[in-house]
Scaffold this active site. Structure first.
Site, PDB file in Angstrom:
ATOM      1  N   TYR A   1      13.475  69.735  54.025  1.00 52.63           N
ATOM      2  CA  TYR A   1      14.622  70.352  54.702  1.00 52.63           C
ATOM      3  C   TYR A   1      15.835  69.411  54.690  1.00 52.63           C
ATOM      4  CZ  TYR A   1      17.541  72.103  58.503  1.00 52.63           C
ATOM      5  OH  TYR A   1      18.606  72.535  59.250  1.00 52.63           O
TER       6      TYR A   1
ATOM      7  N   VAL B   1      27.419  72.198  58.881  1.00 48.10           N
ATOM      8  CA  VAL B   1      28.069  71.121  59.628  1.00 48.10           C
ATOM      9  C   VAL B   1      28.742  70.076  58.731  1.00 48.10           C
ATOM     10  CG1 VAL B   1      26.709  71.336  61.758  1.00 48.10           C
ATOM     11  CG2 VAL B   1      25.922  69.790  59.931  1.00 48.10           C
TER      12      VAL B   1
ATOM     13  N   TYR C   1      25.862  81.070  63.588  1.00 41.31           N
ATOM     14  CA  TYR C   1      25.175  80.763  64.854  1.00 41.31           C
ATOM     15  C   TYR C   1      25.794  81.557  66.000  1.00 41.31           C
ATOM     16  CZ  TYR C   1      24.021  77.308  61.483  1.00 41.31           C
ATOM     17  OH  TYR C   1      23.656  76.735  60.314  1.00 41.31           O
TER      18      TYR C   1
ATOM     19  N   LYS D   1      20.882  76.996  53.258  1.00 38.20           N
ATOM     20  CA  LYS D   1      19.941  77.997  53.778  1.00 38.20           C
ATOM     21  C   LYS D   1      20.053  79.334  53.042  1.00 38.20           C
ATOM     22  CE  LYS D   1      19.788  75.627  58.231  1.00 38.20           C
ATOM     23  NZ  LYS D   1      20.291  75.536  59.601  1.00 38.20           N
TER      24      LYS D   1
ATOM     25  N   SER E   1      23.944  73.422  56.106  1.00 34.22           N
ATOM     26  CA  SER E   1      23.292  74.729  56.286  1.00 34.22           C
ATOM     27  C   SER E   1      23.678  75.775  55.243  1.00 34.22           C
ATOM     28  CB  SER E   1      23.586  75.279  57.674  1.00 34.22           C
ATOM     29  OG  SER E   1      22.804  74.588  58.615  1.00 34.22           O
TER      30      SER E   1
HETATM   31  N1  GLN Z   1      21.021  69.602  58.504  1.00 32.42           N
HETATM   32  C1  GLN Z   1      21.648  70.147  59.668  1.00 32.42           C
HETATM   33  C2  GLN Z   1      20.689  70.184  60.842  1.00 32.42           C
HETATM   34  O1  GLN Z   1      19.568  70.529  60.680  1.00 32.42           O
HETATM   35  C3  GLN Z   1      22.178  71.502  59.339  1.00 32.42           C
HETATM   36  C4  GLN Z   1      22.874  72.171  60.498  1.00 32.42           C
HETATM   37  C5  GLN Z   1      24.069  72.972  60.107  1.00 32.42           C
HETATM   38  O2  GLN Z   1      24.679  72.776  59.056  1.00 32.42           O
HETATM   39  N2  GLN Z   1      24.483  73.837  60.996  1.00 32.42           N
HETATM   40  O3  GLN Z   1      21.026  69.882  61.942  1.00 32.42           O
END
Ligand code: GLN
Length: 312
Positions: free
Chosen positions: A190, A259, A241, A68, A65
């Site tokens: 994505y 993650v 989050y 992003k 993420s």
């Molecule tokens: N690629 C992961 C997902 O979509 C990214 C989530 C994350 O890093 N929080 O679940």
């Protein structure tokens, strides 16, 4: 102060070692489930051009993420404020991959950092670019002045093969008219963008424009100053989050977590710090990386809420 940074980073790497046994790696993406947990890196890049690191600061890991931030910068560059008609700017208070708010809020995701919001950002990029994941990667190359960073095809395939939840989110938003392209193409882009592999020192350097009003030091303008400040505001309120409030309270800086175990934090006008350790808490945020950044920010007095009382 910068003279002491290498020693500080080493002390932090030593301090967080006991935390490396805590938490779980992101097993819902099988390729990430195999990553050994006992690893830690930290790196600092300053707007003046210095880079410091400790531990595995040069080892590449899955940015997940953290991508992003770059995808959002690119979408804002291309789409401008029109993006905000399709994505909100509020913390979600729900897990990154939650569907629950979307029905009540008619397919408009709370913010661009939860998966739903990031999928809308990717949908925008899919309309603007033939290969949207290449566009994100090329932005990273431009930010680093180096083209060796790449997408880990195995991680991308592994996530794509297990993307039922993100597929559900994307289809659901499409039913409300808030996803315009083909769901499969959006998911391909994505998952590929999340599978970019970078080191702490590369992430700290590549994120500097967000701490420097949108201009990459010794590079070009990436986004306008207002957009950079707004991305920072979203990182502070939504970057971790449903732990965003807690981490703003602990660290006092705009951060983004992934993650893969990475966390990037901005110290506006001064530097970026990135820490990495694969063990995650229940919110999907790295336990040791959060502790390391908390310790670093406290040591250099970096909280954005710190201030000398005004004399006038
Ligand atoms: N690629 C992961 C997902 O979509 C990214 C989530 C994350 O890093 N929080 O679940």
């Amino acid at each position: 102060m910068t003279r002491d940074i290498p020693r500080l980073l080493q002390a932090i790497a030593d301090d967080v070692r006991p935390l490396l046994d805590q938490g779980d790696v992101a097993s819902y993406i099988p390729a990430l489930a195999r990553v050994p947990r006992r690893q830690f890196g930290i790196a600092v890049a300053t707007v003046g051009g210095e880079v410091y690191g400790a531990g595995d600061s040069e080892r590449r890991f899955s940015i997940q993420s953290l991508s992003k931030m770059y995808a959002l910068a690119l979408a804002l560059q291309r789409e401008g404020d029109a993006l905000w008609q399709r994505v909100g700017r509020e913390p979600s208070g729900t897990p990154f991959n939650s569907l629950v708010q979307l029905e009540r809020e008619r397919g408009v995701p709370r913010n661009p950092f939860v998966n739903a919001g990031a999928l809308v950002v990717t949908d925008v990029l899919c309309r603007r670019y033939l290969q949207p994941e290449r566009a994100v990667l090329e932005l990273i190359h431009r930010l680093l002045g180096d083209t060796t960073v790449s997408i880990d095809a195995e991680v991308a395939r592994s996530e794509r093969a297990h993307s039922d939840r993100n597929a559900a989110i994307a289809h659901f938003m499409r039913s409300f008219g808030n996803l315009h392209g083909d769901v499969g193409a959006v998911l391909d882009a994505y998952c590929a963008q999340c599978a970019v592999a970078m080191s702490c020192s590369e992430l700290a350097r590549a994120s500097l424009f967000l701490a420097a009003d949108g201009v990459q030091p010794r590079g070009a303008r990436v986004v306008d100053a207002l957009a950079a400040r707004r991305i920072g505001a979203l990182m502070l309120t939504c970057g971790a989050y449903d732990a965003s409030g807690d981490l703003a309270w602990r660290i006092g800086l705009p951060i983004k977590t992934g993650v893969g175990g990475g966390i990037v934090a901005l110290v506006p006008g001064r530097l970026c710090v990135c820490a990495w350790a694969p063990g995650l808490d229940a919110n999907g945020n790295s336990i040791a990386a959060a502790a390391a950044i908390e310790r670093f920010a406290a040591a250099i007095g970096a909280s954005i809420f710190a201030g000398e009382p005004s004399r006038d």
